[in-house]
Design an enzyme around this catalytic site. Structure first.
Site, PDB file in Angstrom:
ATOM      1  CE  LYS A 123      23.197  18.088 -26.746  1.00  0.00           C
ATOM      2  NZ  LYS A 123      22.836  17.655 -25.373  1.00  0.00           N
ATOM      3  CB  SER A 204      26.160  17.378 -23.687  1.00  0.00           C
ATOM      4  OG  SER A 204      24.777  17.022 -23.708  1.00  0.00           O
ATOM      5  CB  SER A 228      23.059  17.615 -20.998  1.00  0.00           C
ATOM      6  OG  SER A 228      24.203  16.857 -20.666  1.00  0.00           O
TER       7      SER A 228
END
Length: 533
Positions: A123, A204, A228
């Site tokens: 990420k 996320s 997330s």
């Protein structure tokens, strides 16, 4: 709980981000190869596991370079073109060079471990001390290259993994606006759900979830404050582990909350997620919380996997999850029946009710810790902005590009100074509430649907709920939480959650593995449906 509900209400409903899910059918009993899906006819590594790829490299059928090239080709064909999933924000220009080094080591008789030569995506809020940027998806941080790897990235490199690139995310890990759309960032645009392209991949860690599900990599790393990792895993039909806060270092990761933040593995199988978790875990002098995990680092989470992992276990079922969307409830009822069939005892509990009071202060904690953490991160970063105030000012000055769909009221509210100390005491009551419930009922774990099915991508109204979210309890307590595919609702995945007290990852993984192997609910996505993005 859902981060958006907290943001909208100003209280804390949570940070799970829109929960969406669907059913994925595979065969029971003996493991079978996944069905071919649209766009996969020419991809030879569809649903390939780490074990399979290691066997291919060991036999000489493939090299790490060849495997890496195949995933890069796959990204070009379906992430950048065709369905255009937009899960990968940036490719690593050094990926093939890393793969070449790993091939040379293998040829010389050195294999570092099970991740040797395996392509991994991470990420874009996790530092890499290389040519790639670390921006949390924000234009305000565009051009920022970290001076060194985050601790978990250093662990990843030491394991021999090939760092393939960075994944898109909900900008600032979805801590920017009350009306944000999960999977959208000003730097990366909108990520799509590979099961139905006009559906949201949740966030996320949207890019990591979409990429793993669509076979753009073997495994990926996400981060979670509240939901997330587990929400995008549930909604993209994969396995996600949100570990105990402190098991994985947070140093070198753009923060939200010192109390709740953690990275976590995202994979297509429990075994692969467990393997990645073991690689990433470690005590880091730069993250004092990891000192508490010394007895839990160095564990071989894969070695303890057992098909009888549910036998003799006692699992609490969240009563609130027995009502709601009929498709999700039906999947949950089937999962409960399977848990019983595999030897588990089931007890109904009402954890969500017990946590409503401590949950009311989560927002206060997150806003205070976000301001402090981001200011600390930016102060030492080679970034064009140096404080949260600088970020807010940049977005205002570049409003058309940075805020075309929603604004930044969450960032602005984080500049305020809330009543932090008393709020933190109240939030940490979550731990005793969960521990008391487990002890009083003799429970090994608590189970519930992770989320509802995926909502539509909506850049006007933002995310909306399609069912309850179970991310809040483990997030607020800092406790471990794993989600495993539970099935499909009208073609969209839904996950089954298992959570327990701190550092019970081995037990949860063992139970999740037994459920996964008995249920076989993972299959490759269809890459179906239209999209305007």
């Amino acid at each position: 709980m859902d981060r958006r509900k907290f943001l909208r209400n100003g209280s804390l409903a949570g940070l799970g981000l829109s929960s969406l899910t669907i059913e994925t059918a595979v065969a029971g009993g003996k493991e079978e190869a996944p069905r071919k899906k649209a766009g996969d006819a020419e991809f030879p590594l569809l649903e390939a596991t780490i074990d399979v790829l290691q066997q291919k490299m060991q036999s000489g059928e493939y090299t790490s370079q060849q495997i890496t090239r195949l995933y890069l080709k796959r990204i070009g064909e379906i992430d950048k073109k065709g369905p255009a999933l937009n899960a990968v924000l940036e490719l690593n220009p050094d990926a093939l060079a890393i793969a070449e080094r790993m091939d040379a080591e293998r040829k010389a008789g050195k294999v570092r471990g099970p991740l040797h030569g395996i392509p991994v995506l991470i990420k874009d809020n996790i530092n890499t001390g290389d040519k790639m940027q670390t921006t949390a998806g924000a234009l305000a941080l565009e051009g920022h290259r970290a001076a060194k790897d985050a601790f978990i990235v250093a662990r990843l490199r030491e394991s021999g993994a090939v760092l393939l690139g960075k994944t898109n995310l909900s900008e600032w890990a979805n801590f920017r606006s009350t009306r944000s759309t999960s999977g959208w960032s000003s730097r990366g645009g909108q990520t799509k759900n590979p099961y139905l392209l006009n559906r949201n991949p949740s966030g996320s860690s949207a890019g990591s979830g979409s990429a793993v599900s669509a076979n753009l990599c073997v495994v990926a790393i996400g981060t979670e404050t509240n939901g997330s990792v587990v929400s995008p895993s549930s909604i993209n039909g994969i396995v996600g582990i949100k570990p105990t806060v402190g098991l994985l270092s947070r140093s070198g990761i753009i923060p939200i909350s010192a109390t709740q933040d953690t990275a976590g593995p995202m994979a297509r199988t429990v075994k692969e997620a467990a393997l990645l978790l073991g690689v990433l875990a470690g005590v880091d002098p730069d993250d004092k919380v990891t000192q508490e995990s010394q007895s839990s680092t160095g564990l071989d989470y894969v070695a303890s996997l057992n098909l009888d992992g549910l036998k003799g276990k006692k699992i609490g079922i969240e009563k609130a999850a027995l009502s709601g969307h009929e498709g999700v409830v039906a999947l949950f009822q089937d999962a409960i029946a399977l848990l019983k069939a595999q030897g588990a005892t089931i007890v109904e509990i009402e954890l969500q009710k017990l946590l409503s009071d401590p949950g009311s202060v989560e927002g206060t904690i997150l806003q205070y810790e976000f301001k402090d953490g981001v200011n600390r991160y930016l102060a030492t970063a080679n970034a064009p902005v140096k404080t949260l105030s600088d970020v807010i000012a940049f977005n205002k000055q570049n409003e058309k590009r940075a805020m075309p769909y929603f604004k930044q009221e969450t960032l602005e509210h984080s500049l305020e100074t809330p009543e932090y100390t008393e709020a933190l005491k109240k939030l940490l009551m979550t731990r005793s509430i969960i521990d008391d419930l487990l002890r009083q009922n003799g429970l090994d774990a608590i189970a519930a649907p992770t989320s509802g099915p995926a909502c539509c991508i909506d850049l006007i109204a933002g995310d909306y709920r399609t069912g309850s979210s179970f991310s809040g309890p483990a997030a607020m307590a800092g406790y471990p939480h794993i989600t495993v595919p539970m099935g499909l609702v009208l073609g969209l995945p839904v996950g089954l959650s298992l959570m327990g007290t701190r550092y019970t990852e081995p037990e949860l993984i063992r139970m999740a593995y037994a459920y996964e192997q008995a249920s076989r609910k993972r299959s490759a996505p269809e890459l179906a449906g239209g999209s305007n993005f």
